[in-house]
Write a protein that holds these residues in place. Structure first.
Motif, PDB file in Angstrom:
ATOM      1  N   UNK A  63      -2.578  12.424   1.763  1.00  0.00           N
ATOM      2  CA  UNK A  63      -1.960  11.141   2.093  1.00  0.00           C
ATOM      3  C   UNK A  63      -0.563  11.038   1.492  1.00  0.00           C
ATOM      4  N   UNK A  64      -0.411  11.475   0.250  1.00  0.00           N
ATOM      5  CA  UNK A  64       0.892  11.434  -0.414  1.00  0.00           C
ATOM      6  C   UNK A  64       1.923  12.283   0.346  1.00  0.00           C
ATOM      7  N   UNK A  65       1.524  13.485   0.733  1.00  0.00           N
ATOM      8  CA  UNK A  65       2.437  14.377   1.464  1.00  0.00           C
ATOM      9  C   UNK A  65       2.757  13.821   2.847  1.00  0.00           C
ATOM     10  N   UNK A  66       1.739  13.221   3.493  1.00  0.00           N
ATOM     11  CA  UNK A  66       1.973  12.647   4.825  1.00  0.00           C
ATOM     12  C   UNK A  66       2.979  11.509   4.771  1.00  0.00           C
ATOM     13  N   UNK A  67       2.844  10.616   3.794  1.00  0.00           N
ATOM     14  CA  UNK A  67       3.771   9.491   3.679  1.00  0.00           C
ATOM     15  C   UNK A  67       5.171   9.998   3.334  1.00  0.00           C
ATOM     16  N   UNK A  68       5.247  10.995   2.453  1.00  0.00           N
ATOM     17  CA  UNK A  68       6.556  11.583   2.134  1.00  0.00           C
ATOM     18  C   UNK A  68       7.227  12.151   3.379  1.00  0.00           C
ATOM     19  N   UNK A  69       6.450  12.795   4.233  1.00  0.00           N
ATOM     20  CA  UNK A  69       7.019  13.421   5.430  1.00  0.00           C
ATOM     21  C   UNK A  69       7.601  12.401   6.396  1.00  0.00           C
ATOM     22  N   UNK A  70       7.117  11.151   6.312  1.00  0.00           N
ATOM     23  CA  UNK A  70       7.621  10.119   7.228  1.00  0.00           C
ATOM     24  C   UNK A  70       8.999   9.608   6.822  1.00  0.00           C
ATOM     25  N   UNK A  84       9.170   3.598   6.557  1.00  0.00           N
ATOM     26  CA  UNK A  84       7.846   4.167   6.791  1.00  0.00           C
ATOM     27  C   UNK A  84       6.951   3.145   7.491  1.00  0.00           C
ATOM     28  N   UNK A  85       6.996   1.897   7.019  1.00  0.00           N
ATOM     29  CA  UNK A  85       6.174   0.860   7.635  1.00  0.00           C
ATOM     30  C   UNK A  85       6.570   0.641   9.091  1.00  0.00           C
ATOM     31  N   UNK A  86       7.859   0.660   9.377  1.00  0.00           N
ATOM     32  CA  UNK A  86       8.319   0.453  10.757  1.00  0.00           C
ATOM     33  C   UNK A  86       7.803   1.570  11.668  1.00  0.00           C
ATOM     34  N   UNK A  87       7.825   2.798  11.166  1.00  0.00           N
ATOM     35  CA  UNK A  87       7.322   3.914  11.966  1.00  0.00           C
ATOM     36  C   UNK A  87       5.832   3.768  12.257  1.00  0.00           C
ATOM     37  N   UNK A  88       5.085   3.350  11.228  1.00  0.00           N
ATOM     38  CA  UNK A  88       3.646   3.159  11.424  1.00  0.00           C
ATOM     39  C   UNK A  88       3.400   2.034  12.427  1.00  0.00           C
ATOM     40  N   UNK A  89       4.169   0.947  12.286  1.00  0.00           N
ATOM     41  CA  UNK A  89       3.989  -0.202  13.173  1.00  0.00           C
ATOM     42  C   UNK A  89       4.341   0.163  14.612  1.00  0.00           C
ATOM     43  N   UNK A  90       5.441   0.873  14.797  1.00  0.00           N
ATOM     44  CA  UNK A  90       5.834   1.300  16.145  1.00  0.00           C
ATOM     45  C   UNK A  90       4.776   2.197  16.768  1.00  0.00           C
ATOM     46  N   UNK A 113      12.897   0.989  -1.664  1.00  0.00           N
ATOM     47  CA  UNK A 113      12.325  -0.057  -0.832  1.00  0.00           C
ATOM     48  C   UNK A 113      12.752   0.100   0.625  1.00  0.00           C
ATOM     49  N   UNK A 114      13.973   0.543   0.828  1.00  0.00           N
ATOM     50  CA  UNK A 114      14.440   0.769   2.200  1.00  0.00           C
ATOM     51  C   UNK A 114      13.617   1.870   2.865  1.00  0.00           C
ATOM     52  N   UNK A 115      13.309   2.908   2.092  1.00  0.00           N
ATOM     53  CA  UNK A 115      12.500   3.990   2.633  1.00  0.00           C
ATOM     54  C   UNK A 115      11.089   3.503   2.961  1.00  0.00           C
ATOM     55  N   UNK A 116      10.534   2.663   2.091  1.00  0.00           N
ATOM     56  CA  UNK A 116       9.187   2.133   2.359  1.00  0.00           C
ATOM     57  C   UNK A 116       9.195   1.288   3.624  1.00  0.00           C
ATOM     58  N   UNK A 117      10.237   0.496   3.796  1.00  0.00           N
ATOM     59  CA  UNK A 117      10.352  -0.320   5.009  1.00  0.00           C
ATOM     60  C   UNK A 117      10.440   0.556   6.243  1.00  0.00           C
ATOM     61  N   UNK A 145       0.839  -1.204   0.000  1.00  0.00           N
ATOM     62  CA  UNK A 145       0.000   0.000   0.000  1.00  0.00           C
ATOM     63  C   UNK A 145       0.872   1.252   0.000  1.00  0.00           C
ATOM     64  N   UNK A 146       1.950   1.195   0.733  1.00  0.00           N
ATOM     65  CA  UNK A 146       2.858   2.346   0.789  1.00  0.00           C
ATOM     66  C   UNK A 146       3.459   2.606  -0.589  1.00  0.00           C
ATOM     67  N   UNK A 147       3.785   1.525  -1.301  1.00  0.00           N
ATOM     68  CA  UNK A 147       4.299   1.669  -2.663  1.00  0.00           C
ATOM     69  C   UNK A 147       3.270   2.363  -3.558  1.00  0.00           C
TER      70      UNK A 147
END
Length: 657
Positions: A155-162, A215-221, A209-213, A89-91
């Motif tokens: 949503x796009x800007x929010x994910x970029x900011x992470x 972002x996912x880690x931040x959301x999960x935490x 892909x590292x950046x997506x990972x 989804x992040x992709x």
């Protein structure tokens, strides 16, 4: 190319579109775009079915070329939709431009493929051609404005900011909710999707892909920090445990989804139903409505009323679940604590507690083994369901539908059976209830049973009306046709009272919109019944009979049976001569289909003087009438050219148009 190859290819395309239509788990950020593409492809199914079934001589090479082009575009569409269902989804958010470019390419391929289809050689009905043209217009409009766009810039800007050092909890919460990454299952699925992308990149995922990972880690935490007891419950979900209970937090039972408010995602204390049929926590929906919103938060359906009704059935189930799982049961809200506004609106259209008690008592009687109680309860529910939508919501939510369905086949009492099927008819007026009824086990077959074997004519007529009401939803047309509803509807159309014939005709018309039901209707003997009604003006069924006949004659089996009927052409020419504008255009439509099947009908119609009538219609008829008249005149002209005989005025007549 052999005809079998054409039919085989068309069937392959039908199966591919059906596979696409069965996909439902589109990833959240692209759900709307996937739904639009899937819906447009589904609209092509009737055309593909007609191409598959068409036995008329057609230029196979042109058709095969067009179908192969369409197949290529459908393959690309299926690949894209499958990709969107499986990818991160992040992709989808961060690579939105790449994904939307793929949607634009598929749109262009589909539009081009549909343009190449030789419609003029395919003998498909005008209705279907207009439907395909509508799809082309939608595709063309999308191409002209640069394709569909990813419309959630926030949503796009929010994910970029992470990507950076942002740890704003509100941004994290907003992203998690919009991407539906709020449970362990959601987060695990997203992790697997990212891992799959890493695997498919041959172990070199790259920086993105590292950046997506990350972002996912931040959301999960964030999600786990915000809800330390997270299992499969959404964020901020707390089971209201009694303080006196000493229970291990790791084994707290997770409430079923139906017990949680769609707004707060928490276990409901005071569940209420809105006019769309959805249930919410009273305080949450109250704030939503007071904020000026006029739609259902879950379905986006416009609400017909701002009143709410207590959902006693869900409240009771929640209490039972809490007791079984050692969770403190929700406290019943005192009605006196409600705002004066809510009380005033409830008193006007929401059934009060005694009304709800009455419905619950009626349900007990429905489940009784005593015929008198069943008859009385079904009759009362019939009357309540007839009154207003609020009653329809409450009756359905209370569990009445399965009990009513059971009476359709179990009860031997004609009046009970009639009350039960009419109650379902009245409940089906509410859009939400149509799906509930059809999804209830045995409902459609039970209604068909009453239609076919009901002891009272009113019960049979109301069964037909119920099938019409339910078939408003396209998916239900397939279910109802497959359940054997068409033969008894044909019988009612032939033998019923005037009202029964009207009910049967409206149901048959609606069911025959689905291409697969046309063959069933023809094989059930519908055509002779319709032809008889056309010659019985006193039945006042000419309009309905001709409208159905116009649909059936577009089907290969239909045009053969209509053409074989006695006096078919004279009857149609007579209606073109003296019928209403609507009847003239339908009669011309039927005649055009017959003439495409057999040139004998052209000769017969010519002898009956149809040409001057068609000229008049082409000049002064309705838009559809003009189109049908022009098609027939062109067919006459081509026939004369083929015969190479001295004209009998046809070309001269056509030149007048």
């Amino acid at each position: 190319m052999a005809k079998s190859e054409k039919a085989e290819l068309a069937q392959t395309l039908i199966e591919s579109v059906n596979e696409i239509a069965s996909i439902s788990d589109y990833r959240t950020p692209m759900k709307k775009h996937c739904g639009n593409l899937s819906r447009r492809l589904k609209l092509l199914l009737p055309m593909l079915e007609e191409i598959r079934d068409c036995k008329a001589p057609i230029p196979e090479e042109l058709v095969m070329k067009a179908l192969l082009s369409l197949k290529e575009s459908i393959v690309h569409a299926k690949d894209l939709l499958t990709f969107v269902c499986q990818v991160s989804k992040i992709y989808l958010v961060l690579e939105r431009d790449k994904v939307m470019l793929r949607f634009q390419k598929v749109t262009a391929l589909l539009e081009q493929a549909l343009t190449e289809i030789p419609y003029e050689n395919l003998e498909i009905s005008d209705e279907l051609q207009e439907q395909v043209e509508l799809v082309q217009i939608q595709l063309r409009r999308s191409i002209e404005k640069g394709g569909d766009t990813f419309d959630d810039d926030e949503l796009y800007k929010d994910v970029l900011s992470l990507y950076g050092t942002v740890t704003d909890s509100e941004i994290l919460r907003r992203v998690a909710k919009k991407l539906q990454l709020m449970t362990i299952s959601d987060l695990t699925q997203e992790s697997l999707a990212l891992l799959e992308m890493v695997s498919s990149s041959d172990g070199d995922p790259g920086e993105s892909f590292e950046k997506m990972s990350m972002v996912l880690k931040r959301i999960k935490d964030f999600v786990q920090t915000d809800n330390p007891n997270l299992n499969d419950a959404p964020m901020k979900q707390r089971s209201p445990l009694s303080k006196s209970q000493d229970i291990d937090q790791s084994i707290i039972a997770i409430p079923p989804e139906d017990f949680r408010c769609p707004i707060s995602l928490e276990l409901m204390n005071d569940p209420v139903i809105v006019s769309s049929g959805q249930t919410y926590e009273r305080e949450c929906i109250k704030k939503w409505l007071e904020g000026g919103h006029l739609t259902c938060p879950k379905t986006q359906e416009t609400l017909t009323s701002d009143t709410v009704t207590p959902n006693y059935a869900i409240r009771s189930l929640i209490a039972q679940w809490c007791e079984s799982n050692g969770v403190e049961a929700p406290k019943r809200v005192n009605n006196s604590q409600q705002s004066s506004k809510a009380s005033a609106s409830s008193s006007s259209s929401t059934p009060p507690t005694d009304e709800q008690s009455k419905i619950e008592e009626l349900l007990h009687k429905l489940a009784s083994q005593r015929t008198e109680e069943q008859r009385f309860a079904a009759g009362e529910i019939r009357l309540l369901a007839k009154q207003n939508n609020q009653n329809r919501v409450v009756i359905a939510a209370s569990g009445a539908i399965p009990l009513l369905v059971n009476l359709l086949t179990v009860s031997d009492d004609p009046q009970t059976q009639e009350h039960a099927v009419t109650s379902l008819l009245n409940l089906s007026i509410l859009q939400e209830n149509k799906g509930r009824i059809v999804s209830t086990f045995g409902a459609v077959s039970g209604i068909v049973h009453v239609l076919q074997r009901g002891s009272s004519m009113e019960g049979r007529e109301n069964a037909a009306a119920t099938l019409f009401s339910l078939s408003v939803i396209d998916e239900n047309k397939v279910t109802i046709g497959a359940a054997g509803a068409i033969p008894p509807l044909v019988t009612l159309l032939s033998e019923g009272s005037r009202r029964g014939k009207k009910d049967a005709a409206t149901a048959l018309f609606n069911l025959c919109i689905f291409q697969g039901n046309k063959g069933r209707a023809v094989r059930s003997g519908l055509v002779p019944v319709l032809m008889r009604l056309l010659t019985e003006p006193e039945s006042r069924m000419v309009d309905e009979a001709l409208a159905i006949l116009a649909m059936l004659s577009s089907h290969p089996e239909g045009k053969m049976v209509v053409g074989a009927a006695d006096d078919a052409v004279p009857v149609l020419v007579g209606l073109i001569r003296s019928g209403s504008p609507r009847n003239k255009e339908n009669a011309a439509a039927v005649l055009e289909h017959l003439c495409s099947w057999s040139q004998e009908h052209l000769v017969e119609a010519d002898k009956l003087g149809v040409l001057s009538l068609l000229i008049e219609m082409a000049e002064n008829g309705t838009d559809r009438g003009k189109r049908k008249a022009a098609q027939l005149l062109n067919r006459f002209s081509r026939f004369k050219d083929q015969q190479k005989q001295p004209g009998c005025g046809v070309e001269d007549l056509i030149s007048v148009i």
